[in-house]
Each structure stands twice: as C-alpha cells, then as structure tokens.
Design an enzyme around this catalytic site. Sequence first.
Site: not given
Ligand code: S3P
Length: 433
Positions: A22-23, A27, A94, A122, A169, A320, A347, A351
């Site tokens: 997903k990350s 990107r 987020g 959030r 993030q 996560d 989150k 959680r």
């Molecule tokens: C993510 C970073 C994480 C993670 C989120 C995805 C990202 O959050 O919990 O599901 O893609 O950068 P944080 O970096 O705020 O911990």
Amino acid sequence: MNVRTIRPVKGLKGEVTIPGDKSISHRSIMLGSIALGTTEITHFLEGADCLSTIDCFRRMGVEIERKPSCILVHGKGLRGLTAPASTLNVGNSGTTTRLISGILSGQNFATTLSGDASLNSRPMKRIMTPLNSMGAHITSLNDNDCAPLRIEPGELHGIHYQSPVASAQVKSAVLLAGLYAEGPTSVTEPALSRNHTELMLQGFGACVATDLHTDGTATAHVEPCKELFGQQICVPGDISSAAYFIAAALLVPGSELLVRNVGTNFTRAGFLKVCKDMGADIETVSQTFEGGEGRADLLVRHSRLKGTVIEGDTIPTLIDEIPMIAVMAAFAEGQTVIKDAAELKVKETNRIDTVTAGLKTMGADITPTDDGMIIEGTGHLGGASIQSYLDHRIAMAFSIAGLAADGETQIIDSQCVDVSYPEFYATLNLIGI
Ligand code: S3P
C-alpha cells in the site's frame, strides 16, 4: 452492515500471492504524477486507499490509465498539476492526506482536503507544524488540527525538522515539500520509519540521503529538485497484508502455507523478526531485490508460539501488524508486552482500545497500557461477535483469530478490508476455509 462468519478450520495448505504494498502503491502514483514522462506500475494495490490517491491526482489534471496488467501515470512534471474543481476526497487514507499535503504545499493554487469520519478525526498538526514552518499555508477548517485542511500557495524554504514521532508519513510530507523548497531540507526522527519515499525519490532522480545515527535516530535529507523522471515500478507484496496469512498458518494446526512475494524491506520487516522470537517456523524459500526493495517467498508451518517483548526501535517496523501480533500473543504461551507504541492510538481507530475490546470479547487476558498492551497468552480464544469499528486491520486480525478460535466468529462491517486488501476473504477461501 456487512457481517462475515468465520468458522474454525483444520489445516491451511497451498499458496497465497500477496497483493502490492500500500505504501509503495501510493508513492508510485504521487511521484509518477509529479514526474516528467510516463510511470508504469505493475502489481499496484487496487485498494480503496490507493484509489483515493489516484482520484486526487486525476482531479489535478493527471492522466492515469488503469490497464489490466499495469497502471500508467502520465506525469505532469513537478509544477504541472492544475487546480482541482472542488475538494479532494482522501477517503479513509492517512497516507494520501499527509503525503499529498507536502506536494500541495508547493503548488501555486489552493486546495482543500477532506475524508471520512475516521480520517477527519486523525491528527494533522504533525504535518501542519513542519510544513507551515517551511512557508506553507495550511489551516484546519474546523480549527481542530484535523482535516478538512485548506492549503493555500506559499513560497517554501528548506528546514531541518526534528520530528517528535517516528512517522514515515510526517517524514515523507516534509521531504516531498522539500522538492519545492529553496535550500536543502532534512528530517530527524527518533527511530527510522519506513524508507520507501527516500528509495523511490532516488529512483525518480531526486538527490536524497539518509544518515543512521548510533543512538538509533535517523536523518533523511533532500535537495530541491528541478524535475523528477518517470520510472517502471514493480510493487512488492505488502508485508502488512502477508502478516494475516503468515499468522493464519502459524495458528491453525496442521497448516503449511507458501506465502509468495512478501516485501522484506528492513524498515518494515519487524513482524518476521517477532514471529521468529515467538518461535515461528518460517523458511525463506527464495529472496530477490529490485528498486532497493527485497521480496521473499516464505514457507510457514503451524508452530507453538511463546510470548515476547516488543518495544523501542522495533515498533515503527511493525506498527500496522500489532493487531495481528496481539491475536498471536493471545494464542501463545506466556506473557507478551508491547510498549512504546502510543502511535497505535492515532491509526484508523485507537488500536489499543479496539484490539483490547476484540480480544476481551474472545476471552483473552489483555491489559491496555498508555503506550501498548500486556497479553497473558492462554493458548486459545473463543469465537465471538467482533466489531471491526470500520478498521481494516482490526477486521482482518480478528478474522484470523476466528480461524483458530473455539466456535464461530462474526466480523461486523467486514467490508472495510477493501481499504488495503479487497481480495482478503476470497484468498482465505482459496486456501481452505
Ligand atoms: C505509512 C506509514 C505508517 C503506517 C501507514 C502507512 C506510509 O504511518 O501506519 O499505514 O505509507 O507512510 P506513520 O508513518 O504515521 O506511522
């Protein structure tokens, strides 16, 4: 309301191929959109969160084609996005919100970002503070440091930001704004968080570097950039999604499951280390590297797990996966302590609360703490009706709990898995539930 019934199973056999990370999928759309030329993305995660990112960039003039075998992003260059006609809808995501805020801070037009009820509650101050100190103009429309956010044009200058949280993030938002700034930008975080932004920015031609300090802190640097250039990206499987199937095979007696295409980037691989510490039988069958990202096929066999302690620098590498680890801990022998994980509270749900509520309903011995939880493993859980609270990771972790529990489990609002793993239940059915 959508309710999914899970019944205990005997042995999980066969193989599962894990969908895209997903990350990295987020990107690849973002960097592809602000690069020159075309970015071709294979094994992109077509989950709701990443579709929100696609929608946002389409509405800023980027042509993004969804082909059966890949996604093509026809980038507009660093300064080629155009003003959207209305508010950008970031859904439940987020990552979309925080990373896109870094990019939008550098545009010469204003935007508004808003999402669903969870997203709009959030914390966004964590990005507003550093971005505004770079010269951005971001305000929270309800004056509560949450979205909806209004981002007005501003002249950006580089900063050094000492982040109070290890958050990829936050780091990524600042680094992306740094592309548009005058002068270099750097971010120091208390522990290294996932480094996909740094690796991918390098691949797209930006000047990025990371220093790992001996005290465990880490600093990422970026130079202002003239242009990025489109790339071919093959997204590795998401270890956060793999965790459910790895846990399922570990917990269900008689299982032997091949979990294919698991991203093993060291900033994300804490789950595998914790599994090993808990006594898991996980064999690496093959391992490859591409674009700085490792990926492995893992053979996972049912194992008797024991309790462990998870803390400090390890937390960002598995943040996560903690709902799944908590379920594993309840099935293990002995005590598991999870600490230094206050980030769990911000989150998609809090959680610490939602894991505690679910595990208590299934009869576990769990004590929530201010920065984590303590679980006394009893070796079994009882089936129960579990609220997902519309949090995809809660729905999936407790679905796996249901496979190894005594009796039937219901997952309320299980459709929320679509956020990160739309084929989750179909894949479970394939391996024998
Ligand atoms: C993510 C970073 C994480 C993670 C989120 C995805 C990202 O959050 O919990 O599901 O893609 O950068 P944080 O970096 O705020 O911990």
